[in-house]
Design an enzyme around this catalytic site. Structure first.
Site, short mmCIF file in Angstrom:
data_model
loop_
_atom_site.label_atom_id
_atom_site.label_comp_id
_atom_site.label_asym_id
_atom_site.label_seq_id
_atom_site.Cartn_x
_atom_site.Cartn_y
_atom_site.Cartn_z
CG MET A 154 34.23 16.01 12.94
SD MET A 154 33.49 15.01 14.25
CE MET A 154 31.76 15.08 13.80
CD GLU A 187 35.65 12.04 39.51
OE1 GLU A 187 36.85 11.87 39.84
OE2 GLU A 187 34.76 11.19 39.69
CD GLU A 225 31.25 12.53 16.66
OE1 GLU A 225 31.47 11.33 16.36
OE2 GLU A 225 32.15 13.31 16.97
#
Length: 385
Positions: free
Chosen positions: A203, A71, A138
């Site tokens: 990662m 939003e 993921e």
């Protein structure tokens, strides 16, 4: 079988891989959207615009096969404003993240769904003046998911690349990818995937954290294995993961190495047993659900905690009473950035700016110390002998 690269060899390389000089090292910085307006949260206007080459704002979602930025779009607009001070800075959006992959399987399923998604991405980049997209799924085809997802993921990357190039917007495509060998093998068709992305964000952290079925202390992001580690444990480190991606077919000049700017806390069973692999009975009290920011680590150290540097793995941990924390500091980040530079990788990714010491808690008048040291090392010229 686990490949093993000798952990004392600075220039250890995957078989058949050659090291090419990198003209410009990337400093890719994730920024996670704030959840409130409190002074404890890092806002875009407090980000140093000269620190990073790329800032990736996370995390957007996939909803009904479209990119959902949430939003509050002001975060993106405020980040893009930083380019007034640093025109070469790239602002990107990451879609997905941990526990936010639910929209991916449907979206990648067929060409029509992928086309809908890509159209929404191009609309967002054009409307908000963003420089690209980071795919953080993921993970494809992992944990009993359909094996064909890894094929669909390559198709998504191919189609994104094609439409990005056609758009004339000079858009960048990256992907946040797994570090453990088993997930790499299961989730990615590396040679084909590598053709379509500009770079991957590895990662290379969360190798160890408190978990009920293996409740012992260990290191979040070791650069190398410890000499006493054997078997599977020798693969749980940055050096192994990065070289394994090279071995699977990812050019090292497309690999950006992840450095965590946070730690993991544990609650010790016995305060007298505070070494590595010490039994733990849960997350520590420091941080949230075991995740500890760098400023929180600094406060812990200032309150009398003991710091131990693990020479084999080039990272520290700290303990006091029954609290135990694995983390990265200026010393370990210096080792990692130097290793990245020596081994011909494209650069470093930090996760995240929010958890670095952006408010000078650790040292007065020294903001973002961990990210800053990465930039400093990348910009330093080799010494003449």
């Amino acid at each position: 079988m686990h490949w093993f690269w000798h952990h004392n060899a600075t220039n250890s390389t995957a078989f058949g891989s050659t090291i090419k000089p990198i003209d410009e090292h990337f400093v890719v910085c994730y920024y996670t959207k704030r959840r409130d307006n409190s002074s404890s949260q890092l806002t875009p206007n407090n980000v140093d615009p000269h620190l990073c080459t790329h800032i990736i704002v996370g995390f957007a979602s996939v909803v009904n096969c479209t990119l959902d930025l949430g939003e509050d779009l002001s975060i993106y607009r405020e980040m893009v404003e930083l380019k007034k001070f640093e025109p070469n800075l790239k602002i990107m959006v990451s879609v997905g993240g941990a526990d936010n992959e639910s929209g991916y399987p449907e979206m990648v399923l067929n060409h029509a769904n992928r086309k809908t998604f890509i159209r929404s991405v191009l609309n967002a980049t054009k409307t908000l003046n963003l420089d690209g997209l980071d795919l953080d799924w993921e993970f494809p085809a992992w944990a009993h998911k359909a094996d064909r997802q890894k094929i669909h993921f390559v198709q998504l990357a191919y189609e994104l690349r094609k439409e990005f190039d056609r758009s004339g917007q000079k858009l960048t495509l990256s992907a946040a990818v797994a570090a453990p060998q088993a997930i790499i093998d299961q989730s990615y068709i590396v040679p084909e995937f590598s053709e379509h992305v500009d770079f991957i964000n590895l990662m290379s952290y969360d190798y160890h954290f408190y978990i009920w079925y293996y409740p012992v202390t260990d290191l979040n992001s070791p650069l190398y294995p410890r000499s006493l580690e054997t078997g599977y444990l020798t693969s749980l480190n940055v050096n192994f993961s990065a070289n394994y991606w090279v071995l699977k077919g990812m050019p090292r000049e497309k690999i950006v190495i992840g450095i965590p700017l946070y730690g993991h806390s544990y609650k010790l069973y016995n305060p007298s047993n505070h070494k590595l692999q010490a039994p733990a009975r849960g997350y520590g009290d420091t941080g949230h659900m075991g995740f500890v920011t760098y400023p929180e680590v600094c406060k812990f150290l200032k309150n009398g905690a003991v710091r131990v540097f693990v020479n084999d793995s080039h990272v520290p941990y700290t303990y006091k009473n029954n609290e135990w924390i694995s983390y990265d500091d200026v010393t370990s980040v210096t080792y990692k950035a130097t290793w990245i530079k020596s081994n011909g990788f494209k650069g470093a990714m930090v996760f995240s700016l929010n958890t670095d010491d952006w408010n000078s808690t650790c040292t007065p008048n020294h903001r973002f110390p961990l990210t800053s040291i990465v930039k400093k090392i990348f910009n330093s010229k080799p010494k003449l002998v």
